[in-house]
Structure formats: C-alpha cells, structure tokens
Write a protein that holds these residues in place. Structure first.
Motif, PDB file in Angstrom:
ATOM      1  N   GLU A   1      -3.462   4.981 -12.539  1.00 42.76           N
ATOM      2  CA  GLU A   1      -4.312   5.499 -11.481  1.00 42.76           C
ATOM      3  C   GLU A   1      -5.761   5.139 -11.787  1.00 42.76           C
ATOM      4  O   GLU A   1      -6.260   5.432 -12.877  1.00 42.76           O
ATOM      5  CB  GLU A   1      -4.174   7.022 -11.350  1.00 42.76           C
TER       6      GLU A   1
ATOM      7  N   ASN B   1       0.832  -1.211   0.000  1.00 44.15           N
ATOM      8  CA  ASN B   1       0.000   0.000   0.000  1.00 44.15           C
ATOM      9  C   ASN B   1       0.864   1.257   0.000  1.00 44.15           C
ATOM     10  O   ASN B   1       0.574   2.233  -0.707  1.00 44.15           O
ATOM     11  CB  ASN B   1      -0.931   0.005   1.210  1.00 44.15           C
TER      12      ASN B   1
ATOM     13  N   LYS C   1      -3.338  -0.122 -10.010  1.00 38.59           N
ATOM     14  CA  LYS C   1      -2.151   0.531  -9.445  1.00 38.59           C
ATOM     15  C   LYS C   1      -0.889  -0.303  -9.653  1.00 38.59           C
ATOM     16  O   LYS C   1       0.180   0.233  -9.952  1.00 38.59           O
ATOM     17  CB  LYS C   1      -2.358   0.788  -7.948  1.00 38.59           C
TER      18      LYS C   1
ATOM     19  N   ARG D   1      -6.430  -2.169  -6.966  1.00 39.42           N
ATOM     20  CA  ARG D   1      -5.055  -2.612  -6.700  1.00 39.42           C
ATOM     21  C   ARG D   1      -4.376  -3.096  -7.976  1.00 39.42           C
ATOM     22  O   ARG D   1      -3.205  -2.815  -8.216  1.00 39.42           O
ATOM     23  CB  ARG D   1      -5.053  -3.724  -5.662  1.00 39.42           C
TER      24      ARG D   1
ATOM     25  N   GLU E   1       0.936   3.943  -3.094  1.00 38.61           N
ATOM     26  CA  GLU E   1       0.548   5.336  -2.848  1.00 38.61           C
ATOM     27  C   GLU E   1       1.613   6.308  -3.342  1.00 38.61           C
ATOM     28  O   GLU E   1       1.306   7.456  -3.685  1.00 38.61           O
ATOM     29  CB  GLU E   1       0.323   5.555  -1.342  1.00 38.61           C
ATOM     30  N   ASN E   2       2.856   5.852  -3.400  1.00 39.59           N
ATOM     31  CA  ASN E   2       3.959   6.715  -3.823  1.00 39.59           C
ATOM     32  C   ASN E   2       4.456   6.382  -5.235  1.00 39.59           C
ATOM     33  O   ASN E   2       5.559   6.787  -5.615  1.00 39.59           O
ATOM     34  CB  ASN E   2       5.113   6.604  -2.811  1.00 39.59           C
ATOM     35  N   ASN E   3       3.616   5.662  -5.979  1.00 42.55           N
ATOM     36  CA  ASN E   3       3.892   5.368  -7.399  1.00 42.55           C
ATOM     37  C   ASN E   3       5.239   4.669  -7.614  1.00 42.55           C
ATOM     38  O   ASN E   3       5.970   4.984  -8.554  1.00 42.55           O
ATOM     39  CB  ASN E   3       3.831   6.651  -8.233  1.00 42.55           C
TER      40      ASN E   3
END
Length: 644
Positions: free
Chosen positions: A552, A251, A547, A544, A255-257
């Motif tokens: 996105e 996760n 990602k 998920r 979230e921080n690519n």
C-alpha cells in the motif's frame, strides 16, 4: 517398489507423517493378482446373468474347469499384452486398449475352441452369450478399477496441492481463456487452482467450463464489494484487451488487493517451461500500446546484404536496433560503443542469438575522429544508426563539457564521416528533451539535431540525414521504472522529484521500430516524432507499481518528494512552440518542421562550444549553447543567471 529412498528414510526415522500420495507403485505381480481376482469376479457375474436368463451351460467340461480355462487364457493374453505393467494411477487410453485387446483375444480364442470341439466331437464347450457377457464385464471391471485408482490418487494430490496453490479466476470465457485454463489444470507444477471464469457479459448463464463455474462481471464485482470471495488473484490475457478495459480491471483488482497475473502467449502454453511464463503483471504491460505495424518489405530492402553501423550499440536502444537489424539479413553489423563490459555482454548475446550474422564489435569513443575515420574507410556502410549519447540530465548538467564532447562533437564526427564516405542514410536518435530544453543534455541534443539537418543541403552531400525524436523508453538504462522497482524491493522509500511531474513513455521495441521506419521513410533533413499517447503522471506510476508489488502506498512503502533536479522540468514536449507537423504515410508518425540553421553558421558555433568544452569552461559552454538554441532556458540550475 512401494516407497522411494527418501520416503523409506522418513519411515526408518519414525516420522509419523505419511500420505498415500507418497506411495510410488505396487509390484507388477500384485497388479496381475488383482486383475486375476477381477476376471474371476467377472466370470461369476457373467454366470449369474446366464442363470438369470434361465439358460444352461454346456456340459462338455465341468464348470469349475471351464472357468479355470477362461482365467488361464485371459492371464496368458494379459501377459502377452503387458496389461499389468502400467502404473495404475497414470493409466491412459493405451492401457484401456491393452485390456480390450487381451480380453478380445481371450473371447476369440474361446469361440475358436468352441467351433473346433463342435466340428471334432459334435458338441460345443461354451455358450457364445456367456463369452460376450464375460468380455464386456471384464473390460468394464478392469477399466473401472484403474479409473477408480487414478481418480483416487488425483483427488489426494489435488487436496494436497490445494493447501499451497493460489486460488485464481480467469478473466474471460472465450476459447483462448478456456485453452489457458486447460493448460494450467493439466500442469501439476503450476501453483494455481482455477476457481472459475469471469464473463465479460452481464447475462447470467448456468454453464460450466472444464467443470468450473462462469460468473458474470457484475456478480464478480458485487462479490468483491461484500468480500464474498476467497481468491487470491486473477489471470488476464492482455493481448485480447483494449487499454481502457485493461485499466478498468487492473484498478478494480488493485483496489481489492488481488494479485494480477498475465497469461503467456498460446505458443508458450505448449512449452514445458510454462511455469516461467505466467507472471504477475508489470507496469510496462499497463503503459504499453500496440506497436506500429508498417510494411517491412521496404525496411528489409534497405538492410538486406548491407553493412550497418550502430553506435551506442551496447545501450538499451542501440542493442535493440542491433537485434531488429539482425532479423533483416544484413551483410554485416558493426556495433560500436565505448563501454567495455556492456559491449562484451552484447557480443556474447548477439553471437549466441544470431550465429549466422557477421558481427564486428568495436570499442571506440565517437568524439575521437582519428579512431572513427579508419572504421568508415574500412567498411562500406550503407546505414548508420547513431544511438550513442550521454542522456542523464543531472550528470550532464554537472559536466556540460562531457555532454558536448559526446552529444555534439561525437555526432558531428559521425555525420561528417557519413557524408564523406557516401553512407546512404544516417539516422540519429534524439530525445524529447531537445524540445524547448531546460538542461544542458537537451540543449546538446538540439545542437546535434541542427548540425545533422544542416548537412542535408550541403553541396556535394549524397547522404540522407534523418532524426528521430521520442520520449522516455521503458526499461532503458536510467529509466525511472527500474529505479522505482529497486526502491520497492528494498522496502522503500520511493523518491519522486515533484508530485506534478509527467512524462511520455514508449517501449524499447517501439522506439527502435520508429528508428528503422524513419530510416526507410526519410527523404533527408526530417525530424520524425512519434505519437506517444497520453503523458503519464510519475506519482500515479509509482503508486501503481507499489500496488502491483502487493503493498500500500504511504503505508507499506513511503513516497518522498525530493524536489526537481538541476535542469529538470515538469512537462516534456515533442514539438517546439514554433514548429508545425506534417503527416506521413502512418498516422502514428509525424514530421516536425523545426527551424534550421545554415551549415556554415552551425559549424562555426559548434567548433566554438567544442573548444570551450576541451578547456572545461562550463559557463562559456552553456552560454554558447544558449546562443545556438534560443529557446534553451535553464531550470533549477546554476546556469539560470545566463538567461538574465
């Protein structure tokens, strides 16, 4: 040879881009010439040291002649030990040993000459300390030269590769993490540049591993928050992590690519194809749980030198059952399926992977009793694994007659033949959709369960009838994950029937291990259910996956809700409302005590629904299914009117 043919072509075409790393290797005479220069310098330095110590050389030979003798001897031994043949940028300890042996041979020969002249003429020709200095200095200079060239070219290559290599951190600082980092660093074909290690400890330590910094967990998270990093991804070792820990890090990275890479096993690290084993983490890795581990001794005993039948053997579940059974050294495996091309593909795979196993591949429809009976008569089956079924909810909802003919009649044929021919164990693969069914497919599988159970106590029956029931299988034919993956690859949209829909998931090997274990544990008449863990929300699953693919959700890839399909329900169950469970010898496997039916009753009702299926009278088919499975309530279907 200085340049390869492609490099020469570039020069001839007057391309002005040239790198020193394009240089292949120098002619061997050039290397020998450089080594002679280095030995000459070594003699000079040794001489200066002797002079500095205020020691005088012997005057048996003039110094220039003596120095020429030493160089000549050294060149002779260099030629003898082939010290100049190695490519300098690829020098190893073998090259160092060759240099040492050549110079040591030179020194020993000089000492030998020294004592010959002493005993012959009463004079020595060379100072022993000078020989010692020369040996040490020449070895040092020759090795330093090679080390410098090797380091220089490696630095150029590293600089060249860094332009296209992905900068990554290794999650963890234990021995396994270091071993994986070492393997990556030493493999020039891998497109990764290790920047450092992320320690799971928050205690700061000023150490380096393999020359790379070790950063604490809190410092790494802090650097992510302030965007103080230039890395593109993180490599994690999934096998060493608990699920909660894995979820936390995944996760955080998503979230921080950051790209998330999965490290291979230590066995694959030794493979020359390791580049193919470092892959981006997949959704299956995040849903996967530790597989069941039971005593395989009893399982092998049940299959060793026995003839096994696997129906639906070309499907995702059936094929994995075949794979696992093949490891148990059976006498023969009969693989039966009605799909021609998948069966042929399965045959090619199995014969290549397990050449020592006696396979028989049978193209047949399980609803055709006259086709099945000769097969049972020919082979003395000890175990029957029944994985053949129609399982796609919307298709079976539209074609209930086909669903009944395969799922009910096919199962009935196989079960009756198993009892007739004295098969030791019959193991049926069922589904969680058979519990409180809302669609024809689930209802047909529940009817099959009831019929199989009813045979257990039939007079004269010796076969143990066992049923296994589990949820969705990752990667199986028709599974939602491959479907989402294809949609993402096409740029979307990803289609979901309902934002609140949830499902249980398990891996194909887990599912098949349950089937094999149930076949071993069962006493007859049981329905085994598996602890599937927590249900997964399909919307979260889709987000998920998007990602993990580097996009996105709802920005790069749209998510569209299409509405529940006919017969589909939001929540799947493994146990019916009025069922209770009994524990087994393994905490992850339970026995569901569902209501049963007497053989005469279920036999009559199944014959009735089968007859209507042959006439393709859909309403009557579903009506009879509802009379058999009282809890069958249609959902979002044309058959809802029958519930009123």
């Amino acid at each position: 040879m200085l340049f390869s043919k492609p490099q020469k072509t570039r020069i001839y075409l007057r391309e002005n881009v040239f790198s020193l790393s394009d240089l292949r290797y120098l002619p061997r005479w050039v290397i020998l010439f450089i080594d002679i220069i280095i030995t000459s310098i070594s003699i000079l330095v040794s001489h200066l040291l002797i002079v500095g110590l205020d020691v005088k050389h012997y005057k048996f030979f003039p110094l220039p002649l003596m120095f020429c003798l030493i160089i000549s001897l050294n060149v002779f031994f260099m030629y003898l030990f082939k010290t100049y043949l190695g490519v300098i940028r690829h020098s190893t300890f073998i090259d160092l040993f060759k240099i040492i042996f050549a110079n040591l041979s030179t020194a020993i020969t000089l000492v030998f000459f020294n004592y010959i002249t002493y005993f012959t003429f009463g004079e020595k020709i060379i100072l022993i300390p000078f020989v010692g200095f020369y040996f040490a200095i020449s070895c040092l200079f020759l090795f330093t030269f090679r080390l410098f060239v090797k380091t220089f070219f490696n630095a150029i290559k590293e600089n060249k590769r860094s332009s296209y290599r992905k900068k990554i951190y290794i999650l963890g600082d234990d021995d396994t993490s270091v071993a994986i980092a070492q393997a990556i660093i030493s493999n020039p074909n891998l497109p990764f540049d290790i920047c450092g290690f992320i320690s799971n400890q928050d205690k700061k330590v000023r150490i380096k591993l393999l020359g790379k910094s070790v950063i604490t967990k809190s410092d790494f998270i802090k650097s992510l928050k302030i965007k103080d990093h230039d890395i593109s991804g993180v490599l994690l070792i999934k096998e060493t992590m608990q699920k909660d820990e894995l979820d936390f890090w995944v996760n955080l990275f998503l979230e921080n690519n950051l790209k998330i890479y999965k490290a291979p096993s230590m066995q694959k690290l030794r493979s020359n194809e390791m580049i193919n084993h470092i892959k981006t983490i997949q959704i299956e890795d995040l849903l996967n749980r530790k597989p069941i581990k039971l005593d395989n001794t009893e399982i092998k005993k049940r299959h060793f030198q026995k003839t096994i039948l696997v129906t639906g053997g070309a499907g995702s579940i059936g094929k994995e059952i075949v794979r696992q059974v093949a490891l148990l050294e059976p006498l023969q495996i009969v693989v039966l399926d009605q799909s021609e091309t998948p069966l042929y593909d399965t045959e090619l795979e199995m014969r290549e992977t397990y050449p020592h196993i006696n396979f028989k591949f049978v193209l047949a429809d399980i609803s055709n009793l006259s086709r099945l009976e000769p097969i049972f008569a020919k082979y003395n089956f000890s175990m029957v694994y029944h994985a053949a079924a129609y399982k796609h909810v919307p298709l079976v909802e539209e074609n209930p007659h086909e669903g009944v003919l395969v799922n009910v009649l096919g199962t009935k044929n196989l079960a009756l033949l198993s009892s007739k021919f004295g098969v030791n164990r019959f193991v049926m693969v069922s589904t969680d959709k058979a519990v409180n069914p809302t669609n024809v497919m689930g209802a047909s599988k529940r009817v099959a369960e009831l019929f199989v159970q009813s045979l257990q106590n039939l007079e004269g029956n010796t076969t143990k009838f066992i049923t296994t029931r589990f949820g969705n299988v990752l990667g199986s034919n028709g599974s939602v994950i491959p479907h989402f993956r294809k949609q993402i690859a096409k740029g979307g949209p990803v289609t979901i029937t309902h934002p609140d829909i949830v499902r249980y998931f398990m891996t194909i090997p887990e599912a098949c291990e349950l089937v094999l274990n149930a076949g071993t544990m069962g006493k007859g008449g049981e329905i085994y259910v598996f602890d599937m863990g927590d249900p997964v929300k399909i919307l979260d699953l889709a987000k998920r996956m998007i990602k993990l693919s580097g996009f996105e959700p709802d920005i790069d890839i749209k998510i569209i809700f299409t509405g529940l399909r006919p017969g589909e329900k939001l929540y799947e169950e493994l146990l019916s409302d009025n069922a209770r469970t009994l524990p087994t010898s393994h905490e992850k496997i339970m026995i569901s005590k569902d209501p049963t039916m007497h053989f005469d009753e279920i036999d009559e009702l199944t014959e009735l629904v089968i007859n209507f299926s042959r006439k393709e009278e859909k309403q009557e088919i579903v009506r009879i299914l509802k009379s058999i499975v009282k809890e069958f309530k249609s959902n979002n279907s044309i058959y809802e009117s029958l519930d009123k």
